[in-house]
Design an enzyme around this catalytic site. Structure first.
Site, PDB file in Angstrom:
ATOM      1  N   TYR A 255      -9.508   3.378  10.713  1.00  0.00           N
ATOM      2  CA  TYR A 255      -7.923   3.603  11.209  1.00  0.00           C
ATOM      3  C   TYR A 255      -7.568   4.638  10.449  1.00  0.00           C
ATOM      4  O   TYR A 255      -7.617   4.810   9.260  1.00  0.00           O
ATOM      5  CB  TYR A 255      -7.274   2.248  11.455  1.00  0.00           C
ATOM      6  CG  TYR A 255      -6.687   1.694  10.123  1.00  0.00           C
ATOM      7  CD1 TYR A 255      -5.232   2.027   9.886  1.00  0.00           C
ATOM      8  CD2 TYR A 255      -7.279   1.017   9.039  1.00  0.00           C
ATOM      9  CE1 TYR A 255      -4.655   1.584   8.602  1.00  0.00           C
ATOM     10  CE2 TYR A 255      -6.821   0.743   8.040  1.00  0.00           C
ATOM     11  CZ  TYR A 255      -5.499   0.817   7.745  1.00  0.00           C
ATOM     12  OH  TYR A 255      -4.911   0.267   6.461  1.00  0.00           O
TER      13      TYR A 255
ATOM     14  N   HIS B 102       0.826  -1.268   0.007  1.00  0.00           N
ATOM     15  CA  HIS B 102      -0.044  -0.143   0.028  1.00  0.00           C
ATOM     16  C   HIS B 102       0.883   1.145  -0.088  1.00  0.00           C
ATOM     17  O   HIS B 102       2.062   1.321   0.243  1.00  0.00           O
ATOM     18  CB  HIS B 102      -0.840   0.266   1.145  1.00  0.00           C
ATOM     19  CG  HIS B 102      -1.642  -1.143   1.427  1.00  0.00           C
ATOM     20  ND1 HIS B 102      -2.647  -1.689   0.723  1.00  0.00           N
ATOM     21  CD2 HIS B 102      -1.623  -2.209   2.628  1.00  0.00           C
ATOM     22  CE1 HIS B 102      -3.085  -2.920   1.163  1.00  0.00           C
ATOM     23  NE2 HIS B 102      -2.361  -3.168   2.373  1.00  0.00           N
TER      24      HIS B 102
ATOM     25  N   ASP C 122       2.789  -6.777   2.355  1.00  0.00           N
ATOM     26  CA  ASP C 122       1.849  -6.096   2.785  1.00  0.00           C
ATOM     27  C   ASP C 122       2.429  -4.824   3.815  1.00  0.00           C
ATOM     28  O   ASP C 122       2.045  -4.110   4.621  1.00  0.00           O
ATOM     29  CB  ASP C 122       1.137  -6.922   4.339  1.00  0.00           C
ATOM     30  CG  ASP C 122      -0.171  -6.328   4.852  1.00  0.00           C
ATOM     31  OD1 ASP C 122      -0.906  -5.672   4.080  1.00  0.00           O
ATOM     32  OD2 ASP C 122      -0.254  -6.283   6.199  1.00  0.00           O
TER      33      ASP C 122
END
Length: 290
Positions: free
Chosen positions: A33, A17, A234
């Site tokens: 979040y 990301h 991730d």
């Protein structure tokens, strides 16, 4: 960071990301979040250290269906290096989908886990609407969902006319072993070639300091169909829920990717299989040049 193994040319990190300047790329007001910044430059520097040559930028939930930051990352990195996975909703136009395809988007993400969705009927409706939109583009659908929900939807999932990608070990939890609810159904989808599994974010499937507990599950998934395994870091390892208020910045997980890659290399049965996971499978799925 521990030294990573020598990675084969063309290695792809299939799950990352970016969280860019909030003044230019505002976060979604309804997010669950708030992550700290994670720049394109920092991502590239990490991959250069590891020897990762290709990357897939996945739209995170904090941007909702506004894919501007993800698309900016794709334009910055170029299609020789990067592909993307977007998030769409009922307001996303066909023209927007076409523009995303031109920019390097090759799939859409359906995130059922962030809202704790466990209703198979609702999940089925959502997925069918999504597939209707993206099947004509030749895209895949990436699912972030609990293993039990994937199992409950398995018959429907196997009938869909698009490739499927299951995030983060398909939601399997290391401490529940190899007989946990939904795993047998997911394994059948993998065996049949309907679904890929991302061997990503093992700290979402076990405690961050218990990486070795993922070995039995990893070996099982690879054994069932090595042609449907992918690896993803991730990065930058977001940790939703680490703060009580959505507007409070959540610190990321602390992850040693060198150690993670060394573990994956040791769990793959041979170098040819590791190359499938790191190079060949992502090249096929995301449409990278040979």
């Amino acid at each position: 960071m521990k030294s990573s193994p020598q990675l084969p040319p063309g290695t792809c990190d299939c799950h990352t990301h970016v969280f860019l300047d909030e003044a230019k790329f505002p976060l979604w007001a309804a997010r669950r979040y708030t992550p700290p910044p994670a720049s394109i430059e920092a991502l590239t520097a990490l991959h250069d250290r590891l020897g990762v040559e290709r990357v897939v930028i996945v739209q995170p939930s904090v941007y909702g269906s506004d894919n501007a930051a993800t698309l900016h990352a794709l334009r910055t990195l170029g299609q020789g290096r990067a592909r993307g996975v977007a998030v769409i909703d009922d307001h996303t136009s066909d023209a927007e989908l076409a523009a995303m395809a031109d920019a390097g988007i090759r799939g859409v993400r359906v995130n059922l886990e962030v809202d704790g969705e466990r209703d198979a009927q609702k999940a089925t409706q959502w997925l069918r609407r999504t597939v209707e939109r993206v099947a004509p583009l030749g895209w895949h659908v990436q699912l972030y969902a609990s293993l039990s929900l994937l199992g409950a939807c398995a018959d429907m999932l196997g009938s869909l006319p698009v490739p499927l990608v299951f995030d983060h070990y398909a939601g399997a939890q290391a401490q529940l072993g190899l007989q946990q609810e939904g795993l047998a159904e997911v394994l059948k989808l993998v065996e049949s070639g309907c679904a890929y599994v991302k061997l990503s974010a093992p700290y979402r499937c076990a405690s961050p300091d218990a990486l070795q507990s993922q070995e039995p599950l990893t070996r099982l998934l690879i054994d069932r169909n090595p042609d449907r395994m992918l690896w993803g870091s991730d990065w930058p390892h977001p940790q939703p829920g680490a703060r009580p208020n959505a507007s409070d910045v959540c610190p990321p997980f602390e992850v040693d990717l060198g150690k993670t890659l060394n573990a994956l290399a040791s769990w793959a049965p041979d170098a040819a299989t590791l190359r499938k996971i790191l190079v060949d499978n992502p090249r096929r799925l995301y449409g990278f040049d040979a």
